[in-house]
Scaffold this motif. Sequence first.
Motif, PDB file in Angstrom:
ATOM      1  N   LYS A 100       1.007  -1.012   0.037  1.00 50.60           N
ATOM      2  CA  LYS A 100       0.198   0.063  -0.232  1.00 50.60           C
ATOM      3  C   LYS A 100       0.848   1.000   0.279  1.00 50.60           C
ATOM      4  N   THR A 101       0.478   2.677  -0.748  1.00 48.63           N
ATOM      5  CA  THR A 101       0.901   3.788  -0.321  1.00 48.63           C
ATOM      6  C   THR A 101       0.912   4.664   0.216  1.00 48.63           C
ATOM      7  N   GLU A 102       1.281   4.843   1.236  1.00 47.13           N
ATOM      8  CA  GLU A 102       0.818   6.116   1.913  1.00 47.13           C
ATOM      9  C   GLU A 102       1.819   7.652   2.138  1.00 47.13           C
ATOM     10  N   TRP A 103       1.087   8.230   1.902  1.00 46.06           N
ATOM     11  CA  TRP A 103       1.856  10.017   1.773  1.00 46.06           C
ATOM     12  C   TRP A 103       1.881  10.559   3.392  1.00 46.06           C
ATOM     13  N   ARG A 104       2.565  11.832   3.696  1.00 45.54           N
ATOM     14  CA  ARG A 104       1.993  12.896   4.086  1.00 45.54           C
ATOM     15  C   ARG A 104       3.773  14.460   4.510  1.00 45.54           C
ATOM     16  N   PRO A 105       2.765  15.182   4.615  1.00 46.82           N
ATOM     17  CA  PRO A 105       4.048  16.411   4.309  1.00 46.82           C
ATOM     18  C   PRO A 105       4.745  17.085   5.237  1.00 46.82           C
ATOM     19  N   TYR A 106       5.616  17.039   4.702  1.00 48.84           N
ATOM     20  CA  TYR A 106       6.891  16.955   6.143  1.00 48.84           C
ATOM     21  C   TYR A 106       7.462  19.321   5.550  1.00 48.84           C
ATOM     22  N   THR A 107       8.138  19.588   6.498  1.00 50.62           N
ATOM     23  CA  THR A 107       8.162  21.336   6.167  1.00 50.62           C
ATOM     24  C   THR A 107       9.837  21.093   6.413  1.00 50.62           C
ATOM     25  N   PRO A 108      10.003  21.476   5.327  1.00 50.13           N
ATOM     26  CA  PRO A 108      11.634  21.927   5.443  1.00 50.13           C
ATOM     27  C   PRO A 108      12.497  22.421   6.561  1.00 50.13           C
ATOM     28  N   VAL A 109      13.511  22.035   6.832  1.00 50.47           N
ATOM     29  CA  VAL A 109      14.197  22.774   8.469  1.00 50.47           C
ATOM     30  C   VAL A 109      15.137  23.596   7.249  1.00 50.47           C
ATOM     31  N   SER A 110      15.988  23.507   6.403  1.00 54.04           N
ATOM     32  CA  SER A 110      16.731  23.698   5.818  1.00 54.04           C
ATOM     33  C   SER A 110      16.429  25.272   4.705  1.00 54.04           C
ATOM     34  N   ALA A 111      17.272  26.440   4.087  1.00 54.03           N
ATOM     35  CA  ALA A 111      17.318  27.594   4.142  1.00 54.03           C
ATOM     36  C   ALA A 111      16.842  27.151   2.751  1.00 54.03           C
ATOM     37  N   GLN A 114      18.854  27.241  -0.221  1.00 54.59           N
ATOM     38  CA  GLN A 114      19.871  25.994   0.448  1.00 54.59           C
ATOM     39  C   GLN A 114      20.173  24.843  -1.468  1.00 54.59           C
ATOM     40  N   GLN A 115      20.996  24.756  -2.152  1.00 57.07           N
ATOM     41  CA  GLN A 115      21.740  24.235  -3.122  1.00 57.07           C
ATOM     42  C   GLN A 115      22.354  23.122  -2.657  1.00 57.07           C
ATOM     43  N   GLY A 116      22.385  21.765  -3.699  1.00 59.11           N
ATOM     44  CA  GLY A 116      21.777  20.453  -3.304  1.00 59.11           C
ATOM     45  C   GLY A 116      21.851  19.513  -2.458  1.00 59.11           C
ATOM     46  N   TRP A 117      21.351  19.998  -1.562  1.00 57.76           N
ATOM     47  CA  TRP A 117      20.232  19.318  -0.266  1.00 57.76           C
ATOM     48  C   TRP A 117      19.164  19.763   0.532  1.00 57.76           C
ATOM     49  N   PHE A 118      18.409  19.112   0.808  1.00 56.40           N
ATOM     50  CA  PHE A 118      17.731  20.045   1.655  1.00 56.40           C
ATOM     51  C   PHE A 118      16.829  19.103   3.554  1.00 56.40           C
ATOM     52  N   GLU A 119      16.434  19.196   4.046  1.00 52.74           N
ATOM     53  CA  GLU A 119      16.476  18.628   5.576  1.00 52.74           C
ATOM     54  C   GLU A 119      15.122  18.714   6.103  1.00 52.74           C
ATOM     55  N   ILE A 120      14.142  17.645   6.216  1.00 52.05           N
ATOM     56  CA  ILE A 120      13.452  17.712   7.164  1.00 52.05           C
ATOM     57  C   ILE A 120      13.679  17.228   8.201  1.00 52.05           C
ATOM     58  N   VAL A 121      12.587  17.156   9.606  1.00 48.43           N
ATOM     59  CA  VAL A 121      12.688  16.766  11.110  1.00 48.43           C
ATOM     60  C   VAL A 121      11.625  16.044  10.957  1.00 48.43           C
ATOM     61  N   VAL A 122      12.238  14.649  11.755  1.00 48.94           N
ATOM     62  CA  VAL A 122      10.614  13.793  11.144  1.00 48.94           C
ATOM     63  C   VAL A 122      10.276  13.189  12.847  1.00 48.94           C
ATOM     64  N   LYS A 123       9.540  12.622  13.475  1.00 51.73           N
ATOM     65  CA  LYS A 123       9.184  12.065  14.750  1.00 51.73           C
ATOM     66  C   LYS A 123       8.481  11.092  14.413  1.00 51.73           C
ATOM     67  N   ARG A 124       9.632  10.411  15.500  1.00 54.17           N
ATOM     68  CA  ARG A 124       8.728   8.290  14.749  1.00 54.17           C
ATOM     69  C   ARG A 124       7.721   7.974  15.487  1.00 54.17           C
ATOM     70  N   TYR A 125       6.655   7.723  15.174  1.00 57.76           N
ATOM     71  CA  TYR A 125       4.854   7.392  15.734  1.00 57.76           C
ATOM     72  C   TYR A 125       5.024   6.118  15.810  1.00 57.76           C
ATOM     73  N   ASP A 126       4.947   5.309  17.011  1.00 58.05           N
ATOM     74  CA  ASP A 126       5.291   3.922  16.675  1.00 58.05           C
ATOM     75  C   ASP A 126       4.113   3.076  15.635  1.00 58.05           C
ATOM     76  N   LYS A 127       3.031   4.348  15.802  1.00 55.82           N
ATOM     77  CA  LYS A 127       1.696   3.328  15.410  1.00 55.82           C
ATOM     78  C   LYS A 127       1.400   4.251  14.230  1.00 55.82           C
ATOM     79  N   GLY A 128       3.143   5.262  13.373  1.00 60.01           N
ATOM     80  CA  GLY A 128       2.657   5.659  12.537  1.00 60.01           C
ATOM     81  C   GLY A 128       2.283   4.424  10.797  1.00 60.01           C
ATOM     82  N   LEU A 129       1.996   5.306   9.977  1.00 62.04           N
ATOM     83  CA  LEU A 129       2.310   4.658   8.587  1.00 62.04           C
ATOM     84  C   LEU A 129       2.924   5.392   7.853  1.00 62.04           C
TER      85      LEU A 129
END
Length: 144
Positions: A100-111, A114-129
């Motif tokens: 099955k396919t699941e999707w979620r939005p994440y907000t970038p925390v990098s500038a 910024q060239q060449g890469w970007f970062e996100i911060v993800v909190k893990r939820y045990d029952k998360g998909l």
Amino acid sequence: MRHIGTRFPVIANGFSGKRILLAGGLLAATAGGIAAYRFFNNAQPDTTVSRLKFTPISLESSEKLTHDVKRLRFKLDDDKRLGFNVSSAVLFRVRQADDKTEWRPYTPVSARNQQGWFEIVVKRYDKGLVSPVMHALKPGDTVE
């Protein structure tokens, strides 16, 4: 008995409600046109992420911040940037074990530029998909 008129009332200085509604409608139509133009006309040719389809992207590095939070850095081409505005989100799509396919939005925390890469911060939820899949990514793994 009193007749209730169908005319718009006069507000102030001779401006009727009809004129105010017309001006408001024109303003809303203009704002909608500008928003549609910005959405469909990608005016930033050096961006790499499409607004209309999912794009495969590779994890460059992963940093554990706490027991359930990770900072994930995704690789872009060296001359590319994410180019998203403040409060924008990147939609990540992952496949589950049952295909099955699941999707979620994440907000970038990098500038934004910024060239060449970007970062996100993800909190893990045990029952998360999606968050457990994102936390299990290793450098070189690809997500959409």
